[in-house]
Design an enzyme around this catalytic site. Structure first.
Site, PDB file in Angstrom:
ATOM      1  N   ASN A   9       0.873  -1.183   0.000  1.00  0.00           N
ATOM      2  CA  ASN A   9       0.000   0.000   0.000  1.00  0.00           C
ATOM      3  C   ASN A   9       0.901   1.220   0.000  1.00  0.00           C
ATOM      4  OD1 ASN A   9      -1.779   2.060   0.488  1.00  0.00           O
ATOM      5  ND2 ASN A   9      -2.396   1.358   2.535  1.00  0.00           N
ATOM      6  N   LYS A  11       0.012   4.238  -0.183  1.00  0.00           N
ATOM      7  CA  LYS A  11      -0.642   5.397   0.449  1.00  0.00           C
ATOM      8  C   LYS A  11      -0.430   6.639  -0.434  1.00  0.00           C
ATOM      9  CE  LYS A  11      -0.129   3.060   4.854  1.00  0.00           C
ATOM     10  NZ  LYS A  11       0.019   3.131   6.287  1.00  0.00           N
ATOM     11  N   HIS A  93      -9.443   1.028   5.032  1.00  0.00           N
ATOM     12  CA  HIS A  93      -8.164   1.207   5.742  1.00  0.00           C
ATOM     13  C   HIS A  93      -8.388   2.137   6.931  1.00  0.00           C
ATOM     14  CE1 HIS A  93      -4.047   2.337   6.636  1.00  0.00           C
ATOM     15  NE2 HIS A  93      -3.658   1.278   5.954  1.00  0.00           N
ATOM     16  N   GLU A  95      -6.746   4.506   8.011  1.00  0.00           N
ATOM     17  CA  GLU A  95      -6.506   5.924   7.711  1.00  0.00           C
ATOM     18  C   GLU A  95      -7.732   6.551   7.048  1.00  0.00           C
ATOM     19  OE1 GLU A  95      -2.790   5.290   5.694  1.00  0.00           O
ATOM     20  OE2 GLU A  95      -1.853   4.799   7.611  1.00  0.00           O
ATOM     21  N   GLU A 163      -5.041  -5.025  10.521  1.00  0.00           N
ATOM     22  CA  GLU A 163      -4.029  -3.994  10.727  1.00  0.00           C
ATOM     23  C   GLU A 163      -4.309  -3.259  12.039  1.00  0.00           C
ATOM     24  OE1 GLU A 163      -2.109  -2.806   6.716  1.00  0.00           O
ATOM     25  OE2 GLU A 163      -3.772  -1.475   7.098  1.00  0.00           O
ATOM     26  N   GLY A 169       2.925   2.162  10.817  1.00  0.00           N
ATOM     27  CA  GLY A 169       3.911   3.240  10.694  1.00  0.00           C
ATOM     28  C   GLY A 169       4.644   3.560  11.979  1.00  0.00           C
ATOM     29  N   SER A 206       3.765  -2.262  10.217  1.00  0.00           N
ATOM     30  CA  SER A 206       5.208  -2.333  10.461  1.00  0.00           C
ATOM     31  C   SER A 206       5.826  -3.670  10.055  1.00  0.00           C
ATOM     32  CB  SER A 206       5.526  -1.999  11.928  1.00  0.00           C
ATOM     33  OG  SER A 206       5.153  -0.650  12.210  1.00  0.00           O
TER      34      SER A 206
HETATM   35  P1  13P Z   1       3.331   0.311   7.556  1.00  0.00           P
HETATM   36  O1  13P Z   1       3.831  -0.991   6.940  1.00  0.00           O
HETATM   37  O2  13P Z   1       4.056   1.509   7.036  1.00  0.00           O
HETATM   38  O3  13P Z   1       3.254   0.217   9.044  1.00  0.00           O
HETATM   39  O4  13P Z   1       1.805   0.492   7.034  1.00  0.00           O
HETATM   40  C1  13P Z   1       0.907  -0.560   7.175  1.00  0.00           C
HETATM   41  C2  13P Z   1      -0.337  -0.208   6.445  1.00  0.00           C
HETATM   42  O5  13P Z   1      -1.092   0.646   6.868  1.00  0.00           O
HETATM   43  C3  13P Z   1      -0.593  -0.916   5.182  1.00  0.00           C
HETATM   44  O6  13P Z   1      -1.891  -0.662   4.726  1.00  0.00           O
END
Ligand code: 13P
Length: 246
Positions: A9, A11, A93, A95, A163, A169, A206
């Protein structure tokens, strides 16, 4: 057996120059055992789908609207994603749930639209740190699964990504026991509701080259949804190799 998937992803990261990462990934994995997916920003989707055509790398969107078309300025429909050559779309997601207030019901409507357009919906669930501290993790996940998945879900048209919000992150990762507990619950809940024990279940949060193998060894983990470490071909390639070896 659930199909294994290494999904990236990107983002809100990536411009045309970053398509070189995809070319490198394609060259490094001509015949992987697992599926490989990259979900770039919408601005790159057509170009990436063209670049990946005929390779093992699939492409996907990061969100879609629940309607097929209409007066929704700035939104993108599932049909439009499919039209670029995309095969998947990430939905719900954390976010998007946090930044745009997306509810389980909205995620469910988007998943229906995605499946109707022939896309595989990668539906995300995950608890916040406060919910975990309160001991509510399993009930939160069960409730998000119940509310976010339409009855039409099958192992062919749906992938689930667990997740934990606090692991995204942050460099913090649940213990393998904590991951196993959630993935076992998800497998049981999905098998009970859909009668299909083969849905692909991803862990995300992560995932890095140095912890991927340990995570892929957990029962009912069929792959990963990777953020930061999917941006560089070398890092993502190591994660793909770990999944292929698991
Ligand atoms: P990270 O791997 O940067 O922690 O992000 C995970 C994520 O949100 C994937 O959709």
């Amino acid at each position: 057996m659930a199909k294994k998937l290494a999904a990236g992803n990107w983002k809100m990261n990536g411009t045309g120059a970053d398509l070189a990462q995809v070319s490198a990934l394609i060259a490094a994995h001509p015949a992987p055992k697992c599926d490989i997916l990259i979900c770039p920003p919408a601005t790159l989707l057509s170009r990436m789908s063209d670049a990946a055509k005929g390779s093992a790398v699939k492409t996907g969107g990061q969100d879609c609207h629940a309607d097929a078309s209409g007066a929704h300025t700035g939104d993108i429909s599932a049909l439009m994603l499919a039209d670029t050559g995309a095969s998947h779309v990430i939905l719900g997601h954390s976010e998007r749930r946090a930044d745009h207030g997306e509810t389980d019901a909205q995620v469910r409507a988007k998943a229906l639209a995605a499946q109707a357009a022939g896309l595989i919906a990668v539906i995300c669930v995950g608890e916040t740190e406060a919910q975990r501290d309160a001991g509510d993790t399993l009930s939160v996940i069960a409730s998000q699964l119940a509310g976010s998945l339409p009855d039409s879900c099958t192992a062919v048209n749906t992938v689930i990504a667990y997740e934990p919000v606090w692991a995204i992150g942050t460099g913090r990762v649940p213990t393998t026991d904590q991951i196993a507990q959630v993935h076992d619950l998800m497998r049981d809940a999905l098998t009970a509701r859909f009668g299909d024990a083969d849905m692909t279940l991803l862990y995300g949060g992560s995932v890095k080259p140095d912890n991927a193998a340990e995570i892929f060894a957990v029962a009912n983990v069929d792959g990963a949804l990777v953020g930061g470490a999917s941006l560089k071909a070398a890092d993502f390639s190591t994660i793909i190799a770990a999944l292929d070896a698991s």
